[in-house]
Write an enzyme that holds these catalytic residues in place. Structure first.
Site, PDB file in Angstrom:
ATOM      1  N   HIS A   1     -15.541  -0.037  -0.427  1.00  0.00           N
ATOM      2  CA  HIS A   1     -14.280  -0.735  -0.130  1.00  0.00           C
ATOM      3  C   HIS A   1     -13.251   0.190   0.520  1.00  0.00           C
ATOM      4  CE1 HIS A   1     -15.235  -4.086  -3.305  1.00  0.00           C
ATOM      5  NE2 HIS A   1     -15.895  -4.243  -2.180  1.00  0.00           N
TER       6      HIS A   1
ATOM      7  N   CYS B   1      -1.435   4.681  17.206  1.00  0.00           N
ATOM      8  CA  CYS B   1      -2.763   5.286  17.019  1.00  0.00           C
ATOM      9  C   CYS B   1      -2.860   6.545  17.891  1.00  0.00           C
ATOM     10  CB  CYS B   1      -3.857   4.285  17.403  1.00  0.00           C
ATOM     11  SG  CYS B   1      -5.506   5.025  17.411  1.00  0.00           S
TER      12      CYS B   1
ATOM     13  N   TYR C   1       0.827  -1.216   0.000  1.00  0.00           N
ATOM     14  CA  TYR C   1       0.000   0.000   0.000  1.00  0.00           C
ATOM     15  C   TYR C   1       0.859   1.263   0.000  1.00  0.00           C
ATOM     16  CZ  TYR C   1      -4.141  -2.790   0.197  1.00  0.00           C
ATOM     17  OH  TYR C   1      -5.127  -3.675  -0.148  1.00  0.00           O
TER      18      TYR C   1
HETATM   19  C1  BJW Z   1     -12.923  -0.568 -18.335  1.00  0.00           C
HETATM   20  C2  BJW Z   1     -11.877   0.208 -18.823  1.00  0.00           C
HETATM   21  C3  BJW Z   1     -12.201   1.457 -19.405  1.00  0.00           C
HETATM   22  C4  BJW Z   1     -11.056  -1.634 -18.022  1.00  0.00           C
HETATM   23  N1  BJW Z   1     -13.469   1.838 -19.456  1.00  0.00           N
HETATM   24  N2  BJW Z   1     -14.179  -0.166 -18.411  1.00  0.00           N
HETATM   25  C5  BJW Z   1     -17.256 -17.486  -3.398  1.00  0.00           C
HETATM   26  C6  BJW Z   1     -18.391 -17.101  -4.081  1.00  0.00           C
HETATM   27  C7  BJW Z   1     -18.949 -15.827  -3.905  1.00  0.00           C
HETATM   28  C8  BJW Z   1     -18.358 -14.905  -3.031  1.00  0.00           C
HETATM   29  C9  BJW Z   1     -17.219 -15.301  -2.351  1.00  0.00           C
HETATM   30  C10 BJW Z   1     -16.679 -16.564  -2.536  1.00  0.00           C
HETATM   31  N3  BJW Z   1     -15.565 -16.661  -1.759  1.00  0.00           N
HETATM   32  C11 BJW Z   1     -15.391 -15.485  -1.106  1.00  0.00           C
HETATM   33  C12 BJW Z   1     -16.399 -14.643  -1.463  1.00  0.00           C
HETATM   34  C13 BJW Z   1     -16.581 -13.240  -0.998  1.00  0.00           C
HETATM   35  C14 BJW Z   1     -15.517 -12.320  -1.562  1.00  0.00           C
HETATM   36  C15 BJW Z   1     -15.504 -12.456  -3.082  1.00  0.00           C
HETATM   37  O1  BJW Z   1     -16.304 -11.875  -3.783  1.00  0.00           O
HETATM   38  N4  BJW Z   1     -14.578 -13.208  -3.631  1.00  0.00           N
HETATM   39  C16 BJW Z   1     -14.537 -13.421  -5.079  1.00  0.00           C
HETATM   40  C17 BJW Z   1     -13.130 -13.241  -5.595  1.00  0.00           C
HETATM   41  C18 BJW Z   1     -15.148 -14.759  -5.376  1.00  0.00           C
HETATM   42  N5  BJW Z   1     -15.872 -10.966  -1.182  1.00  0.00           N
HETATM   43  C19 BJW Z   1     -15.486 -10.454  -0.023  1.00  0.00           C
HETATM   44  O2  BJW Z   1     -14.761 -11.057   0.754  1.00  0.00           O
HETATM   45  C20 BJW Z   1     -16.037  -9.100   0.332  1.00  0.00           C
HETATM   46  N6  BJW Z   1     -16.671  -9.175   1.602  1.00  0.00           N
HETATM   47  C21 BJW Z   1     -17.781  -9.903   1.799  1.00  0.00           C
HETATM   48  O3  BJW Z   1     -18.309 -10.561   0.923  1.00  0.00           O
HETATM   49  O4  BJW Z   1     -18.255  -9.828   3.087  1.00  0.00           O
HETATM   50  C22 BJW Z   1     -19.437 -10.582   3.396  1.00  0.00           C
HETATM   51  C23 BJW Z   1     -20.621  -9.650   3.446  1.00  0.00           C
HETATM   52  C24 BJW Z   1     -21.277  -9.317   2.282  1.00  0.00           C
HETATM   53  C25 BJW Z   1     -22.379  -8.479   2.336  1.00  0.00           C
HETATM   54  C26 BJW Z   1     -22.819  -7.988   3.529  1.00  0.00           C
HETATM   55  C27 BJW Z   1     -22.154  -8.327   4.691  1.00  0.00           C
HETATM   56  C28 BJW Z   1     -21.052  -9.167   4.650  1.00  0.00           C
HETATM   57  C29 BJW Z   1     -14.923  -8.054   0.405  1.00  0.00           C
HETATM   58  C30 BJW Z   1     -14.334  -7.775  -0.938  1.00  0.00           C
HETATM   59  C31 BJW Z   1     -13.151  -6.809  -0.795  1.00  0.00           C
HETATM   60  C32 BJW Z   1     -12.532  -6.450  -2.144  1.00  0.00           C
HETATM   61  N7  BJW Z   1     -11.365  -5.669  -1.932  1.00  0.00           N
HETATM   62  C33 BJW Z   1     -10.611  -5.179  -3.108  1.00  0.00           C
HETATM   63  C34 BJW Z   1      -9.290  -4.548  -2.640  1.00  0.00           C
HETATM   64  C35 BJW Z   1      -9.520  -3.139  -2.068  1.00  0.00           C
HETATM   65  C36 BJW Z   1      -8.246  -2.539  -1.545  1.00  0.00           C
HETATM   66  C37 BJW Z   1      -7.157  -2.335  -2.582  1.00  0.00           C
HETATM   67  O5  BJW Z   1      -7.330  -1.548  -3.520  1.00  0.00           O
HETATM   68  O6  BJW Z   1      -6.123  -2.960  -2.455  1.00  0.00           O
HETATM   69  O7  BJW Z   1     -11.421  -4.250  -3.847  1.00  0.00           O
HETATM   70  S1  BJW Z   1     -10.261  -6.481  -4.305  1.00  0.00           S
HETATM   71  C38 BJW Z   1     -10.512  -5.465  -5.726  1.00  0.00           C
HETATM   72  O8  BJW Z   1     -11.646  -5.995  -6.474  1.00  0.00           O
HETATM   73  C39 BJW Z   1     -10.938  -4.080  -5.200  1.00  0.00           C
HETATM   74  C40 BJW Z   1     -12.060  -3.750  -6.143  1.00  0.00           C
HETATM   75  O9  BJW Z   1     -12.901  -2.766  -5.575  1.00  0.00           O
HETATM   76  C41 BJW Z   1     -12.729  -5.069  -6.381  1.00  0.00           C
HETATM   77  C42 BJW Z   1     -13.557  -5.124  -7.647  1.00  0.00           C
HETATM   78  O10 BJW Z   1     -12.745  -4.979  -8.778  1.00  0.00           O
HETATM   79  P1  BJW Z   1     -13.284  -4.182 -10.043  1.00  0.00           P
HETATM   80  O11 BJW Z   1     -13.491  -2.768  -9.673  1.00  0.00           O
HETATM   81  O12 BJW Z   1     -14.430  -4.884 -10.627  1.00  0.00           O
HETATM   82  O13 BJW Z   1     -11.978  -4.221 -10.998  1.00  0.00           O
HETATM   83  P2  BJW Z   1     -11.571  -5.346 -12.077  1.00  0.00           P
HETATM   84  O14 BJW Z   1     -10.156  -5.148 -12.386  1.00  0.00           O
HETATM   85  O15 BJW Z   1     -11.986  -6.684 -11.642  1.00  0.00           O
HETATM   86  O16 BJW Z   1     -12.473  -4.989 -13.357  1.00  0.00           O
HETATM   87  C43 BJW Z   1     -12.256  -3.823 -14.116  1.00  0.00           C
HETATM   88  C44 BJW Z   1     -13.296  -3.758 -15.233  1.00  0.00           C
HETATM   89  O17 BJW Z   1     -13.153  -2.515 -15.905  1.00  0.00           O
HETATM   90  C45 BJW Z   1     -13.171  -4.863 -16.279  1.00  0.00           C
HETATM   91  O18 BJW Z   1     -14.446  -5.400 -16.563  1.00  0.00           O
HETATM   92  C46 BJW Z   1     -12.633  -4.121 -17.508  1.00  0.00           C
HETATM   93  O19 BJW Z   1     -13.110  -4.653 -18.739  1.00  0.00           O
HETATM   94  C47 BJW Z   1     -13.175  -2.743 -17.300  1.00  0.00           C
HETATM   95  N8  BJW Z   1     -12.366  -1.669 -17.913  1.00  0.00           N
HETATM   96  N9  BJW Z   1     -10.686  -0.435 -18.690  1.00  0.00           N
HETATM   97  C48 BJW Z   1     -14.427   1.055 -19.021  1.00  0.00           C
HETATM   98  N10 BJW Z   1     -11.217   2.284 -19.950  1.00  0.00           N
END
Ligand code: BJW
Length: 253
Positions: free
Chosen positions: A125, A152, A70
């Protein structure tokens, strides 16, 4: 499905004139501002294993490694000029001009929506530019480096300061407000997200079950959840988001 948009276009479905709009954004909207996405070729998860830097277990096991990851990303933001692009600016204009409510739910930890002028915004997030104490939850602005030696300012504990971001396995922020907004919107627009990470990836399905809002995907390419959306437009966000917003605002006159 529309492959590309002219400057102004006919929308498939118009929301009510004062309808509530909810917009979900992901890393793709910030790509053209110079920030890497996560899952595209060359994206952040192609350079580092998320299991090593983006879980509470990784922080407990090797906090120095997580801080280094980070610190490196914060340093990049300090040394380069990262500005909002036309997509962020168009959404800020939509908030100002649309006669109903507009809420952005962003998964992004950057602050480009705020810099563009959006004020109705939830960071589900977290944000890169804040730190939080693991012991007392005190959250403070933090743009420099962070280390295990930091203390802290609220509870005096050392070693617990961490980036104010949501890691895998942690509960995203603002889920109560998000749940209400999803249940009560008339138009849901998903921009620049791959639809791989839950719960955000499940918002469109929840809205379709609810049956109230029209659902639209604006992305470079079809996301993992593309078939769930009733309307979709593909291309770079800096082009398709302003064109979509322009048509939406024209419909409200
Ligand atoms: C363009 C472009 C251009 C490119 N123009 N477009 C099994 C099944 C289902 C769920 C789970 C599972 N096992 C575990 C889980 C849950 C888990 C999860 O989803 N895992 C999956 C991997 C399966 N989720 C969690 O753990 C979350 N918590 C949770 O579920 O808690 C339970 C709960 C839920 C609800 C209520 C209460 C409790 C937490 C998730 C935390 C994600 N954290 C991150 C890191 C943040 C910090 C950091 O920056 O380091 O967040 S991971 C990363 O992914 C980041 C993003 O916000 C997140 C999403 O990514 P995003 O934004 O979609 O980016 P990309 O790269 O994936 O996509 C980019 C897109 O843009 C692409 O489509 C391109 O085509 C497009 N693009 N250029 C327009 N010019």
């Amino acid at each position: 499905m529309t492959e590309s948009l002219p400057d102004a276009l006919m929308l498939d479905v118009l929301p009510p004139r004062e309808g509530r709009i909810v917009i979900l954004t992901g890393a793709g909207i910030s790509k053209e501002s110079g920030l890497d996405t996560f899952r595209d070729a060359g994206g952040i998860w192609s350079k580092v294993r998320l299991e090593d830097v983006a879980t509470p277990q990784a922080f407990a096991r090797d906090p120095e490694k997580v801080h280094a990851f980070y610190n490196m990303r914060r340093a990049l933001n300090r040394t380069r000029k990262i500005n909002p692009n036309p997509a962020h600016l168009a959404l800020a204009e939509l908030e100002t001009q649309w006669p109903g409510e507009v809420l952005i739910i962003t998964q992004n930890v950057d602050t480009l929506h705020e810099q563009a002028g959006s004020t109705s915004l939830l960071h589900m997030h977290g944000v890169h530019s804040k730190a939080r104490c693991n012991a007392c939850e005190n959250t403070v602005d933090w743009t420099g480096d962070m280390s295990v030696r930091d203390v802290c300012g609220a509870c005096g504990k050392a070693g617990g300061m961490r980036p104010h971001v949501v890691w895998f396995g942690e509960t995203p922020l603002e889920m109560d407000r998000i749940g209400w907004a999803l249940s009560n919107c008339d138009l849901f627009i998903s921009i620049g997200t791959s639809g791989n990470v839950y719960p955000a990836a499940g918002f469109v399905a929840a809205i379709r079950r609810n049956g109230r809002a029209h659902t639209v995907e604006l992305n470079l390419e079809p996301s993992a959840g593309a078939s769930m959306f009733e309307e979709s437009h593909y291309g770079p966000a800096s082009r398709i988001v302003p064109a979509y917003v322009k048509a939406l605002l024209a419909s409200s006159l």
